[in-house]
Design an enzyme around this catalytic site. Structure first.
Site, PDB file in Angstrom:
ATOM      1  CG  ASP A 141      -0.684   0.267   2.030  1.00 17.46           C
ATOM      2  OD1 ASP A 141       1.112   0.072   2.610  1.00 17.46           O
ATOM      3  OD2 ASP A 141      -1.131  -0.187   3.194  1.00 17.46           O
ATOM      4  CG  HIS A 142       3.134   2.687   3.308  1.00 17.14           C
ATOM      5  ND1 HIS A 142       1.724   2.236   3.634  1.00 17.14           N
ATOM      6  CD2 HIS A 142       3.725   3.058   3.950  1.00 17.14           C
ATOM      7  CE1 HIS A 142       1.981   2.260   4.956  1.00 17.14           C
ATOM      8  NE2 HIS A 142       2.646   3.742   5.141  1.00 17.14           N
TER       9      HIS A 142
ATOM     10  CG  ASP B  52       1.831   1.858   9.672  1.00 17.97           C
ATOM     11  OD1 ASP B  52       1.970   2.012   8.442  1.00 17.97           O
ATOM     12  OD2 ASP B  52       0.914   2.679   9.983  1.00 17.97           O
TER      13      ASP B  52
ATOM     14  NE  ARG C 261       8.837   7.202   8.952  1.00 21.14           N
ATOM     15  CZ  ARG C 261       8.372   7.765   7.973  1.00 21.14           C
ATOM     16  NH1 ARG C 261       8.749   8.824   7.549  1.00 21.14           N
ATOM     17  NH2 ARG C 261       7.169   7.935   7.755  1.00 21.14           N
TER      18      ARG C 261
ATOM     19  CB  SER D 212       6.276   6.901  10.785  1.00 24.07           C
ATOM     20  OG  SER D 212       6.334   5.301  10.379  1.00 24.07           O
TER      21      SER D 212
ATOM     22  NE  ARG E  92       1.687   9.933  12.549  1.00 20.72           N
ATOM     23  CZ  ARG E  92       1.960   8.928  12.279  1.00 20.72           C
ATOM     24  NH1 ARG E  92       2.644   7.896  11.560  1.00 20.72           N
ATOM     25  NH2 ARG E  92       1.984   8.157  13.415  1.00 20.72           N
TER      26      ARG E  92
END
Length: 785
Positions: free
Chosen positions: A129-130, A194, A673, A671, A476
């Site tokens: 999806d990213h 995520d 990440r 995030s 965000r």
């Protein structure tokens, strides 16, 4: 999931020799095996184990339990012996499943490959999806993404096949919507790579965002560690009505708690107002709990969830949940660490921003506030959708607003985009006419993907540096997040408010009180939107976008070319040498907010998420250097020349010099990440010292062998200057709860000592000593074999 999709899944499974056991009668539910998902018909919900663990813990603690505690403690590895103290002890947990989006899955799967394990130990999925950039519209953008990212998609698909991980192809939708439609259920514990994984709390699950290394632990069958969360109760009374929406609940809560007020806590919604919110509305509220730093958010199981489960083809799960409902709601008399009360009947539509999601304003005030602050009031683009607000109900309410404008001959004055949350949502809103209404009012339907929400937006209507305003239904709105333009003032609100403001074209419009002028010259007022929370017909599943992992993937080849610019196999980080960290240089002393977007930017950098060395070229390029007030400009202490942060870090690494970063409050918010932790470790960093950390980032730093430390006295932040050298001493006696000493050496030869706190437990100290959590896992594997 629609019956067609269920039938197709059942037939596929039957052809592979499996038999799906469907739940028929509630009286049999405690005896029946009910699958966690129809995509995994042999993986069953185990409410009996949850019940057993809850009873053990309740007897030990001898008090009523919150819902959060029931599900968290119900997943303890050793409920009889686990030390439990909210906000203090570390829990060892056994989550039910793992979910990974494609940008973080690359590094997670690379780490899993490095572990040497043959197959994942729990049900796991990858969601593409990213990596889809919004440019010209859904179909074209998807084709372009498949072409550009073919190497990465092939890696993820083959790695999934080899190691037993389900693979959702590009175009299937956003990870969190897919989880809500297929994998979340009341009482589940799910971890996802995520930060908006808490979306699944809308179905009564404990769904927590983590870094890839945490996901690897769970996929490897290792108990997962989490500091025992506090529980903040949000009591909802009254009923939502008019222009107020579920999004306004979390926008209000964000204004109360701020971006760090939920750190270390689960937000648990309860009270009579809960039943006025749809299941997908609850998911919206839980999703954006990430913006207040919460570990996760959750709602109690109720009829709205049961209705959603039934509509998505999971009536068997709902029937089983009914049998165990006493464990899926809080105990009467349970105690929260903090309680916030919101009367939904009095809640007004909100809009938060710019530049931070906790700057809350009633929509009625935003125009005047914007004019006072000098923010642009003309709206250039309105964007609806994203993982936060792309449900059938969201699209329906937006279409209801758009339909009124069209009836008076109006279209959007601002550019307008729509992002469906999943292929199922896209297909259903196309069938039911919502998508066409939104196109007619001037909208562009984008791919079923994250798109502009995470910076995947090839924006052409402005130049970089041009001051402008956008309004979104995203979660965000950090500086430059959506379009890499630091002068874009982004505001977050509900999809229906975005639609209304896009039609008016200005922040000064209040749909509750203001009038628009139709093409016939007559004034009219928009009526508050009303829409079905679920389609009257079954959901249309759209295209089949799921790849089942084979029963035996051992023969599957996973290709990572040594010359690839997108993927890179990982090399182990060096072990701690047993010595104190002496005379470290300061790479940067950060001024103010420093999110994971500042540390490891997304947008165009997403393409390097599987290549650690390449993506390290974005290390801290968005952080503001306190020495000169600039981004990506730091002094090289060895040459005295100013240059980009990554180049300076590489120079220090080349010269064999260790370095540290000094940060402010809530360092690493945003995030999940883990690249924001991998990059400093890869380029020679050893210590990050801040006033406070965001939860996920602090854990990610520990996992990669770095030392995240906090000032015992926050005022000591002012004692350290970018030209100083730092030494962390006493590491030979590194122990849980024992502060570390930091010696600051100033250029004039003077020294001063400050104390630094940490949150390491014994196993996390072993991660540091081994060089990383993955290194420690391998050490334990070698010992056991």
């Amino acid at each position: 999931m629609a019956p067609y999709c269920l039938l197709a899944a059942s037939l596929r499974h039957a052809l592979n020799g499996g038999i799906r056991r469907y739940h028929v009668a509630p009286v049999l539910s405690q005896r029946a095996n009910v699958a966690m998902s129809h995509f995994e018909p042999n993986e069953y919900i185990n409410y009996e184990k949850l019940e057993k663990n809850i009873n053990i813990v309740r007897k030990r603690l001898d008090r009523p339990l919150t819902l959060s505690e029931k599900i968290v403690y119900g997943h303890l590895d050793d409920p009889a012996k686990q030390e439990i103290e909210r906000g203090k002890t570390y829990l060892r947990l056994r989550p039910d499943r793992v979910a990974m989006q494609d940008a973080t899955a690359q590094m997670a799967m690379l780490q899993f490959i490095s572990s040497g394990l043959p197959k994942v130990a729990v049900p796991s999925t990858i969601h593409c999806d990213h990596l889809i950039e919004a440019q010209s519209g859904g179909e074209k953008d998807l084709r372009r993404a498949k072409d550009i990212n073919q190497e990465v998609y092939n890696f993820l698909a083959t790695a999934g096949a080899k190691y037993g991980v389900g693979f959702w192809k590009p175009g299937s939708g956003i990870i969190h919507q897919i989880i809500l439609e297929n994998y979340s259920y009341p009482g589940v514990m799910l971890i996802g790579t995520d930060s908006h994984t808490p979306n699944g709390g809308g179905l009564g699950g404990i769904c927590i965002g983590v870094g890839g290394a945490d996901a690897v632990d769970v996929m490897a069958g290792i108990p997962w560690e989490l500091k025992c969360p506090k529980v903040i109760g949000v009591k909802l009374t009254g009923k939502l009505s008019g222009w107020s929406s579920p999004k306004d609940v979390i926008l209000k809560v964000a204004g109360i708690l701020t971006v760090k007020g939920g750190t270390g806590a689960i937000i648990e919604y309860h009270g009579p107002g809960v039943d006025s919110i749809s299941c997908t509305g609850m998911a919206t509220i839980c999703n954006m709990g990430a913006e207040i730093g919460a570990t996760t958010s959750i709602f109690p199981y109720n009829e709205r969830m049961k209705k959603y489960l039934g509509k998505t083809g999971r009536a068997d799960i709902a029937a089983l949940a009914d049998e165990f409902k006493q464990h899926l709601v809080p105990d009467s008399g349970c105690q929260y660490d903090q309680v916030i009360e919101i009367n939904l009947s009095e809640l007004k539509p909100h809009i938060n921003g710019p530049f931070t999601p906790d700057l809350a304003h009633p929509v009625s005030d935003i125009g005047a506030v914007a004019e006072k602050e000098g923010w642009p009031v003309d709206i250039r683009v309105g964007l609806i959708g994203s993982c936060t607000n792309s449900s059938y109900e969201d699209m329906g309410r937006s279409a209801a607003v758009a339909k009124q404008a069209l009836a008076h001959g109006l279209k959007c004055k601002s550019k307008f985009t729509i992002t469906p949350g999943s292929e199922q949502i896209r297909a259903t809103i196309e069938r039911d006419g919502y998508a066409q209404i939104l196109r007619d009012v001037g909208g562009l339907v984008l791919a079923n993907a994250c798109g502009p929400c995470i910076g995947q937006w090839d924006r052409k209507d402005i130049k970089k540096g041009e001051k402008n305003t956008i309004v979104t239904s995203y979660n965000r709105n950090f500086t430059g997040r959506n379009d890499a333009n630091p002068e874009t003032h982004a505001f977050v609100t509900s999809p229906e408010i975005v639609t209304a403001l896009s039609i008016a074209g200005t922040l000064k419009f209040n749909p509750e009180t203001d009038y628009l002028t139709g093409t016939d010259g007559k004034k009219f007022k928009l009526e508050a939107p009303d829409a079905d929370e679920l389609p009257k017909l079954e959901f249309d599943p759209g295209q089949d976008t799921y790849q089942y992992p084979p029963k035996d993937g051992s023969g599957q080849h996973v290709d990572v070319s040594p010359t690839s610019q997108r993927l890179q196999l990982l090399e182990p980080f060096d072990k701690w040498d047993g010595k104190d960290l002496e005379d470290m240089l300061i790479l940067i002393k950060v001024k103010g907010k420093c999110t994971t977007d500042h540390i490891s930017a997304a947008g165009p950098w997403l393409k390097f998420r599987g290549h650690l060395d390449n993506i390290s070229n974005n290390l801290l390029i968005g952080a503001i250097n306190i020495e000169n007030g600039k981004a990506n400009s730091v002094r090289n202490a060895l040459t005295q020349e100013f240059g980009p942060v990554p180049d300076t870090a590489r120079y220090y690494k080349k010269m064999g010099v260790k370095w540290a970063v000094i940060g402010d409050e809530n360092y690493g918010e945003g995030s999940s990440r883990e690249h924001a932790a991998l990059e400093p470790r890869h380029l020679g960093g050893r210590v990050i010292i801040t006033k406070s950390f965001a939860r996920i980032h602090e854990t990610n730093l520990k996992k990669q062998g770095l030392l995240p430390l906090t000032f015992a006295d926050p005022a000591d932040y002012n004692k350290i200057h970018p030209v100083d050298k730092l030494s962390i001493v006493g590491l030979a006696d590194f122990a849980p709860g024992k502060p570390l000493k930091c010696i600051i050496k100033h250029p004039n030869g003077s020294q001063e000592t400050i104390m630094l706190n940490h949150t390491f437990n014994e196993s996390q100290i072993e991660w540091f000593q081994a060089g990383s959590a993955l290194n420690r896992m391998k050490e334990l594997q070698q010992k056991s074999s």
